[in-house]
Each structure stands twice: as C-alpha cells, then as structure tokens.
Design a protein around this motif. Sequence first.
Motif, PDB file in Angstrom:
ATOM      1  N   ASP A  97       0.867  -1.170   0.000  1.00 42.79           N
ATOM      2  CA  ASP A  97       0.000   0.000   0.000  1.00 42.79           C
ATOM      3  C   ASP A  97       0.909   1.227   0.000  1.00 42.79           C
ATOM      4  OD1 ASP A  97      -3.018   0.880   1.106  1.00 42.79           O
ATOM      5  OD2 ASP A  97      -1.402   2.248   1.612  1.00 42.79           O
ATOM      6  N   ALA A 153       0.590   4.005   1.489  1.00 40.48           N
ATOM      7  CA  ALA A 153       0.793   4.613   2.804  1.00 40.48           C
ATOM      8  C   ALA A 153       1.959   3.947   3.522  1.00 40.48           C
ATOM      9  CB  ALA A 153      -0.483   4.503   3.632  1.00 40.48           C
ATOM     10  N   VAL A 177       5.054  12.168  -2.417  1.00 38.85           N
ATOM     11  CA  VAL A 177       3.732  12.305  -1.825  1.00 38.85           C
ATOM     12  C   VAL A 177       2.781  12.994  -2.808  1.00 38.85           C
ATOM     13  CG1 VAL A 177       3.890  14.509  -0.603  1.00 38.85           C
ATOM     14  CG2 VAL A 177       2.691  12.622   0.440  1.00 38.85           C
ATOM     15  N   TYR A 185      -3.814   8.625  -6.339  1.00 34.25           N
ATOM     16  CA  TYR A 185      -5.004   8.351  -5.527  1.00 34.25           C
ATOM     17  C   TYR A 185      -6.206   9.082  -6.116  1.00 34.25           C
ATOM     18  CZ  TYR A 185      -8.143   8.107  -1.558  1.00 34.25           C
ATOM     19  OH  TYR A 185      -9.221   7.881  -0.768  1.00 34.25           O
ATOM     20  N   LEU A 242      -5.254   3.440  -2.556  1.00 33.92           N
ATOM     21  CA  LEU A 242      -3.816   3.438  -2.299  1.00 33.92           C
ATOM     22  C   LEU A 242      -3.257   2.024  -2.338  1.00 33.92           C
ATOM     23  CD1 LEU A 242      -3.551   5.988   0.655  1.00 33.92           C
ATOM     24  CD2 LEU A 242      -2.650   6.285  -1.631  1.00 33.92           C
ATOM     25  N   TYR A 298      -5.403   0.900   8.617  1.00 35.60           N
ATOM     26  CA  TYR A 298      -4.124   1.587   8.452  1.00 35.60           C
ATOM     27  C   TYR A 298      -3.258   1.484   9.693  1.00 35.60           C
ATOM     28  CZ  TYR A 298      -5.502   3.352   3.957  1.00 35.60           C
ATOM     29  OH  TYR A 298      -5.845   3.430   2.651  1.00 35.60           O
ATOM     30  N   PRO A 324       0.814   1.380   8.813  1.00 35.54           N
ATOM     31  CA  PRO A 324       1.467   2.679   8.605  1.00 35.54           C
ATOM     32  C   PRO A 324       1.504   3.525   9.869  1.00 35.54           C
ATOM     33  CG  PRO A 324      -0.204   2.311   6.925  1.00 35.54           C
ATOM     34  CD  PRO A 324      -0.255   1.150   7.841  1.00 35.54           C
ATOM     35  N   THR A 378       4.835   4.992  11.598  1.00 37.34           N
ATOM     36  CA  THR A 378       5.021   6.406  11.912  1.00 37.34           C
ATOM     37  C   THR A 378       5.572   6.555  13.333  1.00 37.34           C
ATOM     38  OG1 THR A 378       3.062   6.759  10.586  1.00 37.34           O
ATOM     39  CG2 THR A 378       3.894   8.636  11.779  1.00 37.34           C
TER      40      THR A 378
END
Lengths: 491, 175
Positions: A136, A138, A183, A190, A196, B141, B144, B148
């Motif tokens: 993905d 992200a 980004v 996107y 994504l 998510y 991710p 982070t």
Amino acid sequence: MIVGLSCGMLASSGCTMPWWQIPELCWLLLGTVLLLGGCWGPETLRSRVAGVSAALFGLMLVLALFFWAPGGEAFGGFYRWDGLSILFKRLFLFGGFIASWMMLRSPDGPVAHRVEYVALPWFAVVAMGLMASAGDFAVLFVSLETLTITSYILVSMERDRGTSLEAGVKYLVMGGLSAAFLVYGIALLYGSCGTLRFDEMAGRLPGALAGDMGPVVRAGLLCVMVAVGFKVAAAPFQWWAPDVYQGAPVPITGFLAVASKAAGFAVLLRLLWGPFGGVRDTLAPMVAWLAAASILVGNLGALSQRNLKRLMGYSGIGHAGYLLMGVAAGSAAGVEAVVYYLAGYAVAALVVLGLLGGLVDRLGGAEMRHLNGLAKREPGLAWLMLVGLASLAGLPPLAGFLGKWMVFAAAFQAGLAWLVIVAGVGVVASLYYYLAPVRNMFFESPPPDAPPLELDLPFRTCVSILMGLAIILGIAPGPFMATIGRLLAGL
Amino acid sequence: MGETFLEWAVFWTLAAGAVASALMVVAGRSPVTCALSLACSMIFGAGLMVQMRAYFIAAIQVLVYAGAVIVLFLFIVMLMDLKAEAMRRRGGVALLAGLAVCGPLALAGWRAMAPLSGGGGPPPAPPDEVQHIGRLLFTDYVLPLEITGVLLLVAMVGAVLLCRPGGAGDQEGRP
C-alpha cells in the motif's frame, strides 16, 4: 532472543501471517534493546554493543537464509511476504551485518563508540524491510521516510567534521525534495484511481491512463518515478550521492551504498511489477533513459575523482544505471539479473569500502595517494582490494562480470541495443578509474615514514569472506540463481 | 450542486494566498518572516480543506502545523538570532533554478488538471468524520500508523544525538 528465533522460523507458512510473525517486529525489538542496553545496560554490554549487534545481525541473516519461505500477507494485504521481499530482506540484513562488523573495528574515532551508531542501522533495516514488503502506498511512504530520516542521522553523526555535516544537510534537502515528489505523485494517483492499495491500483491504472484522467495519471507516475530515482541515485537525481558517500563514516557509506540502494530497487521492482504493472510499457522508455543518463554521468564523473569514497559515490550512480537497464528490460530475466547484480555489487563494494574503513585512519585518508605502495606494505590487503575493484569493474570471472553480462543480455533481448552500447562506453570508462587505485597500490612506492598497518584478524576474515563470495558468485552462480528464480517465480 | 461564483472566488483567493505566502517562505529575508509566511500558507491550505469539506483535516492543520510546529519554529528562530542568514543575498542563479524546476511542474499540472470538469463538487462529509478517520487509522491503516511511531522514535533519537552538547568527541558516559 526467543522472540527473534520464533519470528524467523514461524514466518514461513500460512496464507495470512499473524502480525507477530513479521520479522521486522523482531528486528525493531532488537534495535530498541540495543539502544536502551547500550545507554543504561551493564558495563559488559555497553563495551561490546557493536559486537552484540553484529552477532545478532548474523543470527538474523542465518535465520533468513535457511528458514524463510514465501507466501502470505499480513495486516490485510498491507504487508506482503513474497519471494521478492524475502530476497531483498536478506540483502538488507547482509548489508547491516557487514556494516556492523565494520563498526567493530571502530576506525572513525570516538563516534564509533556511540550506541546510536550501532543501533540505528537496525531501524534502517526495519524500514527497508517494510519498504520491500509494502502492499500500500501509505506503508511505502512512511517506511521510506523512516529510512531516510535514519540515514540523515547516520550520515551526519560525526558532526564535528565539516564534510559529515555537509553531507547530512545535502541529504536532508534532497531527501525532502524527493519526499515531496513522492507524496504529490501518490496524491495524484489516488485522485485518479481512488485507492492506495497496490493490488487494486494495478487493476484500475491502465483504465485511468486511457481515460480523461490520463494526464493526471501521467503526472503522478512521473512524480513517483522521480522520487524512486532520487532513492537509487539515478541521474539526473544523483547530486547528493558523491557528497553523502564522501562525508559519511565509512561503514555507513557501505551500508548506504549497498542496503539503501537495494531498498530503492526493491521499491522500483515492487511498483513496476505491482500497481504499475499494467502501464509498465509506458514507463519502460523512461527507465531506459534514466539508465543511460546514470551510466554516463556516474562513470564519466568518476574519472576525475581522487578520493576513493567519492569515487565509490560516482561509480554507485553508474551501477544504478546498469541496474536500471535490467529493470527497463521488463522481463523476468531482467529482474533476476537485477537481484544477482545487486548481490554482486554489494559484495564487491563492501570489500573495497570495508578495507578502506579498516585502513583509513592508518593510511591517513581516503585519497588515492594514501594507497601508494600498499602492495609493499601489506600485499594481502592490496590483492583483496584488487579483487574488489576488478569485480566492480566487471572483469571475469568475478561476480561483477556475470552481473553485467546478465543485465546486458536482458536489455539486448528487450530490444534496447542502443542502451547496451551506452553501457559499453560506461564499462570502458570504469576500467580506467577502477584500475587507477591499483596503479597507486602496486606501482608507487610507499611514503618513507609509513607506520605499519595493523588490521585485526576478525576484520581480515570478514573482508576475505566477502572476496570469496565475489569469486564464488562469479564462478558458480548456479545455486544462487536457482534460489532467485524460485523466489521470483510468482512475480 | 453546481459551482457558484462565490465558491470560485473563495477557492482562487485561498489558492493565491497559499502560493504567495509559500513564495514568501523562500524569498523572505528574515527567518521570522519566512516562518510566519509558512504559517500563513498552512492556514490558507486549511481554508482549502474546509472548502473540500474536510473539516477535521483543516482543524488539525491549523492546530498542529500552524499552531504548534510553526510557533516552535518561531521560538527557535528568535532564540538563535540568525542575523547572518538575514543578510545573505539570494543570487539570480537560485531564482533561475527554481523557475526551471517549478515552471515545467506548474505547466504539467495545469495541462493535467485543466481539461477536468470541476462539476459535482466535493462529496458531503460523513457526519461522524472523526470517528471514521480514527477507526480507519486503528484498523486498516494500523501498520502505517505504527511505522510512523518508529519514525518519530528514530527522529527523536537523532535530534538528541545531534543536538547534545559536547560533540562527537565527548565520551562522557560512553564506553
């Protein structure tokens, strides 16, 4: 330790992996333990933190080599456990292992005793592993940022030295620019695909490219490719590489040259054989042009360099060009050639940089003239260096030769004959600058008041093993290629 | 809903403001001006998000970036008293290089976006926007998000390491 063993072994079966089986978690834990243990642990640990780190890297590498089998995913497809990611993770662990072995020798003065110096490569390896496994955008973005931020710190660690600080700042600015491209590109993609996820995007991208969102998709693809170009130091996004390679402490230079470059290629392959798979033919010419530019800029730029670390920086750009040739070929043979080439490059570059790291304080610097008469002072080391340079230059029977041969063959079969001719020019130019240090070592006389070069046994062993690998990979690539072929079968 | 003149005017005012203040960040002489322009750019950006009905993102942008991060910048800038930086002149080469990079990018962006019809407007915001984002962050998510966390840890270690007085030669407390 127990967690480490179980993670390495269990992460092999099943279609969905439980989250605690992903090896990055174990590496992260080890890195944190090293960091805390090196700060507050018992004195016996604190004085041996580099050794412990190297041993743990070695253990993880062994686990990775013998116990990992592909198949499965975790976090609902955000984390992919396939052959490609396994191959690259092994390469990252190898880079971390050799870099921490080089740190044992601590040639770079007091900075080498800092526990962060030893622990941060673990975090970098975690980030690289996640990049290679990303499913993905992200995940890809945050892990890439983790890697770059760790790299800034490692590069500018010797902040008392001007070149180290300069390298850190240049890397920071270039990395920021590249992150902005990435980004923005992700945002455009996107916007045009509405997802994504790599697997979903792979299905939607060709349609989006053909529809009236076409220009947006094109701009997005371009931005993402530019960001990856920065990461692998391909021309024209290569400006940072020579300064960073020169300014960083030598083990870090080796780590960046090998593992960080491999991480960039892991992302490139993951993207081109994942979400961008449907539009690979659109991107292939761009990759081919990047390859040609990198080969010319890297190899011609290296011609005038007198500092060995800087020379490795420029030649690293050239090698990125050769690797991009394999990617541009767009075939399975091309991808296999890229992985083989990366392994061969890793081994040879670490021989050269490892020797340099071990000797730099005794020689007085990393300039070519500091190598004068090395063959008379330490014939064994001079021959090791010769083998490393010869493999980088691509002389048979070493790994560098076979890697170049396979990459060129893949590009030729893909109809990129012009690119093979450009690469030929690069190889001829590279012979000149790789053999220049050889002249210094073998045909110049050593400085009259040269101190004896002491290099301890573990270090000699490490470099000798690397040299052995360079030769074995070149002479008997069979088992290695079979592994690559098996792991990349599902790509 | 169609695009009204008011929406059009608000969008272009905010966009122009964001670009102009972003330009001031790089062109400004005094670091204080630059930091304040950055805050302005963030706030204009937040206005654009409001127009897109991303109210939560807009609020976060103002609170975290314009509120916390930029104020921190300002503190540091004022504490460090960067006079030499304020005196430095920017050469024409830098301007040309900037134009050479940004010009084609802007052109490409324009050519990509201009043919798209703006019709339809943004989708309506879900009523439980914050819960929605929170649930996504901690379910789909979560990986991710955790990475982070690692990123912030590494950045903190690096900040301490690079800013600690004594420099690399300092061996205190180190084996």
